[in-house]
Enzyme design. Structure first.
Site, PDB file in Angstrom:
ATOM      1  N   ILE A 114      -2.552 -21.237  25.630  1.00 48.25           N
ATOM      2  CA  ILE A 114      -2.271 -19.873  26.088  1.00 48.25           C
ATOM      3  C   ILE A 114      -2.253 -18.875  24.947  1.00 48.25           C
ATOM      4  CG2 ILE A 114      -0.988 -20.653  28.101  1.00 48.25           C
ATOM      5  CD1 ILE A 114       1.584 -20.219  26.574  1.00 48.25           C
ATOM      6  N   GLY A 115      -2.337 -19.330  23.717  1.00 44.62           N
ATOM      7  CA  GLY A 115      -2.345 -18.419  22.578  1.00 44.62           C
ATOM      8  C   GLY A 115      -2.800 -19.116  21.318  1.00 44.62           C
ATOM      9  N   GLY A 117      -3.341 -18.038  16.995  1.00 51.32           N
ATOM     10  CA  GLY A 117      -3.275 -17.038  15.942  1.00 51.32           C
ATOM     11  C   GLY A 117      -3.404 -17.665  14.577  1.00 51.32           C
ATOM     12  N   SER A 118      -3.035 -16.863  13.565  1.00 49.27           N
ATOM     13  CA  SER A 118      -3.150 -17.356  12.196  1.00 49.27           C
ATOM     14  C   SER A 118      -2.109 -18.422  11.889  1.00 49.27           C
ATOM     15  CB  SER A 118      -2.995 -16.179  11.218  1.00 49.27           C
ATOM     16  OG  SER A 118      -1.737 -15.543  11.404  1.00 49.27           O
ATOM     17  N   GLU A 121      -1.128 -22.614  17.235  1.00 49.16           N
ATOM     18  CA  GLU A 121      -1.569 -22.580  18.622  1.00 49.16           C
ATOM     19  C   GLU A 121      -0.366 -22.743  19.537  1.00 49.16           C
ATOM     20  OE1 GLU A 121      -6.000 -24.609  18.091  1.00 49.16           O
ATOM     21  OE2 GLU A 121      -4.257 -25.855  18.589  1.00 49.16           O
ATOM     22  N   LYS A 137       4.761 -24.224  20.561  1.00 46.65           N
ATOM     23  CA  LYS A 137       4.015 -23.615  19.463  1.00 46.65           C
ATOM     24  C   LYS A 137       3.873 -24.633  18.344  1.00 46.65           C
ATOM     25  CE  LYS A 137       4.005 -19.513  16.477  1.00 46.65           C
ATOM     26  NZ  LYS A 137       4.732 -18.283  16.101  1.00 46.65           N
ATOM     27  N   ASP A 228       8.370  -7.621  13.617  1.00 50.65           N
ATOM     28  CA  ASP A 228       7.027  -7.838  14.177  1.00 50.65           C
ATOM     29  C   ASP A 228       7.025  -7.505  15.669  1.00 50.65           C
ATOM     30  OD1 ASP A 228       4.353  -8.433  14.100  1.00 50.65           O
ATOM     31  OD2 ASP A 228       4.630 -10.607  14.286  1.00 50.65           O
ATOM     32  N   ASN A 233       3.809  -9.847  21.138  1.00 53.11           N
ATOM     33  CA  ASN A 233       5.003 -10.688  21.020  1.00 53.11           C
ATOM     34  C   ASN A 233       6.049 -10.373  22.080  1.00 53.11           C
ATOM     35  OD1 ASN A 233       3.880 -11.921  18.760  1.00 53.11           O
ATOM     36  ND2 ASN A 233       4.877 -10.501  17.328  1.00 53.11           N
ATOM     37  N   ASP A 246       8.584 -14.684  19.428  1.00 46.58           N
ATOM     38  CA  ASP A 246       7.898 -14.869  18.150  1.00 46.58           C
ATOM     39  C   ASP A 246       8.778 -14.397  16.991  1.00 46.58           C
ATOM     40  OD1 ASP A 246       6.154 -15.385  16.159  1.00 46.58           O
ATOM     41  OD2 ASP A 246       4.510 -14.170  16.926  1.00 46.58           O
TER      42      ASP A 246
END
Length: 677
Positions: A114-115, A117-118, A121, A137, A228, A233, A246
């Site tokens: 579902i996501g 990023g850097s 996952e 995550k 952030d 997020n 996040d």
């Protein structure tokens, strides 16, 4: 170059060309006048003016690619649960240490990604321990053993007290050098929700604003800075409750190491003072204001350039606030002030009269939703418990009932097996058929049979009817007990038989010596000998009686079970073998004649065509039944149907009927019946 050429070129630059020249970068279409005032635009307008072409792919560089998946590298390690006191061994009833799979693969059933990023996952996975969905995550880069921020995000989740507007944290563990964080699974992110709807109603914006403001105030009250805050997020549940998540860049103001190692968040939502300093609580308020501005105006937030400074200087065109109330616009302007000292705090915003009113209304809605969800979860738990209770209670009864049904089936099967009767149209693959006398005789006797059956039965299209040899030879005697009219009993997989005339002698019929040699090597089938010697006690009595009485008995008595009438006469094994050979030879000659009269067309379904029956079989036609004859006077001249049939016969049939008639026996066997003519 003259003025006309110069003007035409300037117009083409301003208005854009309708069809760009090949090998030239396509120019943007004509920009509306409202967008010429400022480089800012909404996301929908940006999608309309974005050139529809892609840049060429960069050149390939032969270097070691970075790790982009958790499945690429795996080390042998024991999963360690991350706790405030330090890592501890992680145990689960669904985890097997001897299994090569990781703890995540054994305990969770992965549904989808579902996501990404850097950092890592995010997977939507169902836990096998409680069958609930969670968001897990996973970090892509291996954790550095001596890093200060090794478990920074997991520790932030554990330090922050739970709140209804923060993503709920369950556990975190380390395995194979990677960090796994298990949190609650929300329905979607605010970024996805705003991208799909573009312009949100103001009531939804107020609800999002109030929820996020409570989450930020909860963090600031515990001396935590999110650092952030952005739509990516922020998550929405199925009940449209907004939650902040996040915590990878969360700064604990009580921890000096976090303050020193503070990192900048997304530049789109970054406060201007963070460029020259460190994040503060005011920078979170600025990021919250940018998020509300983007959700309200559908603004395409720039990450740098003049537009970035234009927003931070408060130079936002009025066209973006069309249809927005003055209260919401003034609050956004306060949060986006370039001076952090002028910006209101989270406490000041919660004390605002408008937000107080919205907060009270929002609190009532959240309480109702929580009560309904609690009732639903309680009802589900009770329902599951009741179902489990009745399952345990009635399971023995169900098993007892199933055992009774199985025993009834076994008794019925034994009763049916005791009946020595083979049903009509029994397939050869049936166990009952294979164990019957007919099946044994068919398997032992390899007799050449006709591949076609021209009976009036239901046949599938383009299918051949296979005949097989009967178990017991039988005959119908119409003369003085001669053996010339004996014929082996055959049967087909249908419920009717027909009397076929014996055709002329074939061109090359099988010889008697070949059949004798073939049978001499194999011998007489045991089943045939057993059937022919049936009822020995009656044969002894029949041997004492005179032959004439036996013949009379045979002529006027018939057994409907397929046994020969003359089987009661005691005969020697040699005579029995000779009769059996004569019967086989006669049947082979008939089959040979039938094969010479094969018609190259399959009978249609349901019945055999009349023209095939008239051309192949020497059978009289079925007379037309006229029931009116019964009501008419009896003095009418009777009609000789046989004469009419003979007159209507074809020349070929009259030629065949002119030959010497040879009596034919009935074709009968166990389980089949025939129509006498």
């Amino acid at each position: 170059m003259d003025d006309t050429e110069g003007n035409s070129s300037m117009d083409s630059i301003r208005n854009g060309q309708s069809s760009p020249l090949p090998q030239v970068t396509p120019r943007l279409p004509q920009i509306p006048m409202m967008m010429r005032e400022t480089p800012l635009s909404t996301k929908r307008e940006r999608q309309a003016i974005t050139p529809r072409f892609r840049r060429p792919a960069p050149k390939m560089i032969k270097t070691m690619p970075p790790t982009r998946s958790i499945w690429s590298v795996r080390k042998e390690s024991v999963p360690l649960l991350v706790t405030p006191q330090g890592p501890k061994p992680l145990e689960s009833p669904k985890y097997d240490h001897t299994n090569a799979q990781s703890f995540f693969e054994q305990v969770f059933q992965i549904d989808e990604i579902i996501g990404r990023g850097s950092f890592g996952e995010v997977f939507a996975a169902r836990c096998r321990e409680d069958s609930q969905l969670y968001a897990v995550k996973v970090s892509l880069a291996p954790i550095r053993q001596h890093s200060i921020s090794k478990y920074r995000e997991a520790e932030s989740h554990m330090i922050i007290p739970p709140h209804k507007n923060l993503v709920k944290f369950y556990r975190a563990w380390e395995e194979t050098g990677r960090l796994y964080i298990q949190t609650e699974l929300c329905d979607q992110s605010l970024l996805k929700y705003c991208t799909e709807k573009h312009a949100l109603p103001e009531d939804e914006i107020w609800n999002i604003f109030v929820d996020l403001l409570q989450a930020v105030h909860h963090l600031h009250s515990n001396d935590m800075i999110h650092d952030d805050i952005k739509p990516e997020n922020i998550f929405l549940t199925k009940d449209m409750i907004c939650k902040l998540g996040d915590f990878g860049l969360v700064i604990n103001l009580k921890n000096p190491n976090d303050v020193k190692s503070a990192e900048e968040g997304d530049s789109k939502y970054l406060a201007p003072e963070v460029l020259n300093g460190r994040p503060t609580k005011s920078s979170d308020i600025f990021s919250l204001g940018m998020t509300i501005l983007e959700a309200t105006t559908d603004l395409d937030v720039p990450s740098n350039g003049d537009s970035w400074h234009q927003i931070r200087n408060g130079q936002i065109p009025d066209r973006f606030f069309a249809g927005i109330s003055t209260d919401l616009r003034s609050l956004i302007a306060l949060m986006l002030d370039s001076d952090p000292r002028i910006r209101p705090t989270s406490r000041d915003l919660l004390d605002h009269p408008v937000i107080k009113k919205k907060l009270m209304k929002r609190g009532t809605y959240v309480k109702c939703i929580s009560i309904l969800n609690g009732f639903f979860y309680a009802f589900s738990a009770v329902l599951v418990w009741v179902m489990a209770f009745f399952s345990v209670l009635f399971h023995p009864i169900v098993r007892f009932h199933a055992a009774i049904k199985d025993r009834q089936s076994e008794i019925c099967a034994q009763f049916v097996n005791n009946q020595q009767h083979t049903p009509i149209q029994t397939p050869e693959t049936s166990k009952v058929y294979l164990e019957s006398l007919t099946g044994v005789a068919v398997r032992q006797a390899s007799q050449i049979v006709s591949p076609f059956d021209f009976s009036d039965d239901e046949n599938p299209p383009n299918a051949q009817r296979r005949l097989f040899t009967g178990a017991v030879p039988c005959r119908l005697n119409f003369d003085n007990d001669q053996d010339d009219d004996e014929e082996q009993a055959t049967c087909s997989s249908s419920n009717s038989s027909a009397i076929e005339p014996q055709l002329d002698e074939p061109e090359s019929p099988p010889r008697m010596n070949d059949v004798i040699d073939k049978l001499g090597k194999r011998g007489t089938p045991r089943s045939a000998r057993r059937n022919l010697t049936f009822n020995r006690h009656r044969q002894v009595a029949a041997s004492v009686a005179p032959k004439s009485s036996l013949n009379h008995y045979n002529h006027h008595t018939g057994s409907g079970d397929g046994f020969s009438n003359n089987s009661l006469i005691p005969i020697s094994d040699q005579e029995r073998t000779e009769k059996y050979l004569r019967m086989r030879l006669t049947e082979q000659q008939l089959d040979w004649a039938d094969q010479n009269n094969v018609i190259d067309e399959a009978p249609p379904p349901m019945s055999c065509p009349p023209r095939i029956r008239r051309s192949i079989r020497d059978l009289p036609r079925m007379p037309v039944l006229n029931f009116n004859v019964l009501d008419e006077p009896s003095n009418k001249p009777t009609v000789d149907h046989h004469t009419i049939l003979e007159q209507s016969e074809s020349p070929r049939r009259r030629l065949n009927r002119g030959a010497k008639p040879v009596p034919r026996n009935r074709m009968m066997s166990f389980g089949s019946s025939g129509d006498e003519v």
